[in-house]
Motif scaffolding. Structure first.
Motif, mmCIF file in Angstrom:
data_model
loop_
_atom_site.group_PDB
_atom_site.id
_atom_site.type_symbol
_atom_site.label_atom_id
_atom_site.label_comp_id
_atom_site.label_asym_id
_atom_site.label_seq_id
_atom_site.Cartn_x
_atom_site.Cartn_y
_atom_site.Cartn_z
ATOM 1 N N LEU A 325 0.821 -1.170 -0.062
ATOM 2 C CA LEU A 325 -0.037 0.114 0.165
ATOM 3 C C LEU A 325 0.895 1.325 0.091
ATOM 4 O O LEU A 325 0.397 2.175 -0.718
ATOM 5 N N ALA A 326 1.894 1.356 0.621
ATOM 6 C CA ALA A 326 2.635 2.439 0.883
ATOM 7 C C ALA A 326 3.279 2.802 -0.459
ATOM 8 O O ALA A 326 3.552 3.919 -0.755
ATOM 9 N N ILE A 327 3.974 2.104 -1.033
ATOM 10 C CA ILE A 327 4.675 1.784 -2.418
ATOM 11 C C ILE A 327 3.785 2.347 -3.388
ATOM 12 O O ILE A 327 3.872 3.306 -4.359
ATOM 13 N N LEU A 328 2.484 1.845 -3.269
ATOM 14 C CA LEU A 328 1.235 2.316 -4.353
ATOM 15 C C LEU A 328 1.044 3.838 -4.141
ATOM 16 O O LEU A 328 0.811 4.525 -5.234
ATOM 17 N N LEU A 329 0.710 3.953 -2.950
ATOM 18 C CA LEU A 329 0.497 5.630 -2.575
ATOM 19 C C LEU A 329 1.660 6.606 -2.934
ATOM 20 O O LEU A 329 1.615 7.752 -3.317
ATOM 21 N N GLY A 330 2.857 5.877 -2.577
ATOM 22 C CA GLY A 330 4.050 6.751 -2.873
ATOM 23 C C GLY A 330 4.302 7.228 -4.321
ATOM 24 O O GLY A 330 4.692 7.952 -4.840
ATOM 25 N N LYS A 331 3.757 6.185 -5.207
ATOM 26 C CA LYS A 331 3.816 6.237 -6.770
ATOM 27 C C LYS A 331 2.352 7.132 -7.234
ATOM 28 O O LYS A 331 2.267 7.199 -8.252
ATOM 29 N N GLY A 332 1.735 7.865 -6.086
ATOM 30 C CA GLY A 332 0.596 8.468 -6.409
ATOM 31 C C GLY A 332 -0.681 7.538 -7.064
ATOM 32 O O GLY A 332 -1.251 8.183 -8.095
ATOM 33 N N ARG A 333 -0.660 6.570 -6.743
ATOM 34 C CA ARG A 333 -1.586 5.430 -7.289
ATOM 35 C C ARG A 333 -2.760 5.145 -6.097
ATOM 36 O O ARG A 333 -2.575 3.882 -5.687
#
Length: 402
Positions: A325-333
């Protein structure tokens, strides 16, 4: 501070999520009901799929210094014959051996990362309810009346999540009809069948269930002992009495110990009450969505799903949840389709693990007369699908469209 992500719950999922968000450059803060860090619960199992993620966070070396490393769990019959081997890790195959470490030691290592990175954490702050949410923010309140506004509110507050009540006010965790009773005793107390007796081990009896022994502490000087029982669900007051009755818990561990041999008899002769734990197995009915309609409130870990301890995957799956989840949010997704992909990917993993749990439970519970349970002993355990995942790569593949 509307750009801040607010995380409810300072358990392993919440702490790991905050560190992962910080790595992605996303400001966040954790709010915890308890007045101080948790020092509860016994040792936990960590497998290669989560140990790789902890390694990425820089805490694996600390875990390895504190925990007991092992590659396999062994299933034996009452005669001592090896019936099955359950792989739990392998440096050669998956990069890491399995690890058994005390929960509070893992939390302490995570909190060291908080201090080093100045990530805010607020103890004695009990979440009350969501006030409102818009397309961009969520406003929520603490029980003391303090109101806060955040870009996201993420519930990592466990199986009885108060955050989940906002999205699913009538949903309650479902009792599986199984409870585990465990204790910690010195390894020196055990009379082993032979000097090189391999553990962790599950000694199985068709009529009496199974007796589990799992070393813990870095030098293996302590073992968890445990048994599972079938039982009916209790009321809240009933559970409180059940938890408090340590005499009954130790009596259950001693019951029929002779069936499992001298190792079980000696393991149960002296059980300190303070080292006894009682764990009813609950699950969360599959949720339609782990995010609210405006996607400002999200659920992770046991708040979204619960994995009973049979396969030792509860923490590992929560860590997979939050890192992805954190990586997804970090990529603006963080749009609906992105969160839908994340939930679907995670839910598929959880469903597979619940099936794995059921297989293990069948080995650890007395067989029911007339039961139509299938005997799947001949299948063995091929767990490359479980340990071979690279959670970071899976998100990157999704984002790149490959």
């Amino acid at each position: 501070m509307s750009k801040e992500v607010s995380i409810i719950g300072a358990g392993i999922a919440g702490l790991t999520l905050a560190i992962s968000l910080h790595t992605q450059g996303i400001p966040c803060a954790v709010y915890e009901t308890r007045p101080e860090p948790q020092n509860i619960g016994g040792a936990v199992m960590l497998s290669p799929n989560s140990l790789k993620l902890f390694d990425d966070m820089g805490i694996y070396d600390g875990l390895k210094r504190l925990g007991y490393s092992f590659d396999s769990l062994y299933f034996r019959d009452l005669a001592g014959s090896l019936k099955e081997t359950y792989p739990f890790g392998s440096v050669e195959r998956h990069g890491y051996s399995g690890l058994r470490v005390y929960r509070f030691e893992l939390i302490d290592l995570l909190l060291e990362k908080f201090n080093a990175n100045n990530i805010p954490i607020h103890f004695n702050h009990k979440f009350s309810h969501v006030v409102s949410e818009s397309e961009d923010t969520v406003t929520w309140q603490l029980v003391d009346g303090t109101t806060k506004t955040s870009s996201l509110l993420i519930g990592s507050d466990g199986i009885h999540s108060r955050v989940r009540k906002y999205m699913y006010p009538d949903l309650s965790p479902k009792f599986t009809g199984i409870a585990g009773i465990t204790a910690a005793v010195p390894t020196a107390n055990l009379k082993l069948p032979c000097p090189d007796y391999k553990m962790p081990v599950t000694i199985m009896s068709p009529s009496h269930g199974a007796f589990v022994i799992a070393p813990q502490k870095q030098d293996g000087s302590e073992v968890l002992i445990g048994k599972q029982m079938r039982m009916a669900e209790l009321s809240r007051e009933g559970w409180e009495k059940f938890y408090a009755d340590k005499d009954a818990a130790t009596a259950f561990l001693r019951e029929n110990a002779e069936v499992f041999g001298d190792i079980a008899v000696t393991a149960t002769e002296d059980i300190p009450h303070e080292h006894t734990n009682i764990w009813p197995f609950y699950v969360i009915p599959e949720l339609d969505s782990w995010s609210s309609d405006n996607r400002r409130v999200l659920l992770v870990g046991d708040s979204a799903h619960a994995v009973p301890p049979s396969s030792g995957q509860g923490i590992s799956q929560a860590v997979e949840d939050v890192v992805m989840l954190a990586i997804l949010l970090g990529k603006g997704r963080g749009e609906k389709k992105d969160l839908g992909w994340w939930q679907s990917f995670r839910q598929n993993r959880i469903e597979q693990i619940l099936l794995l749990n059921a297989r293990i439970d069948r080995r650890r519970l007395p067989k029911i007369n007339g039961s139509e349970e299938q005997d799947d002993d001949e299948q063995g355990f091929d767990l490359d699908w479980l340990y071979g995942i690279d959670a970071v790569t899976e998100v990157e593949k999704y984002v790149s469209g490959s």
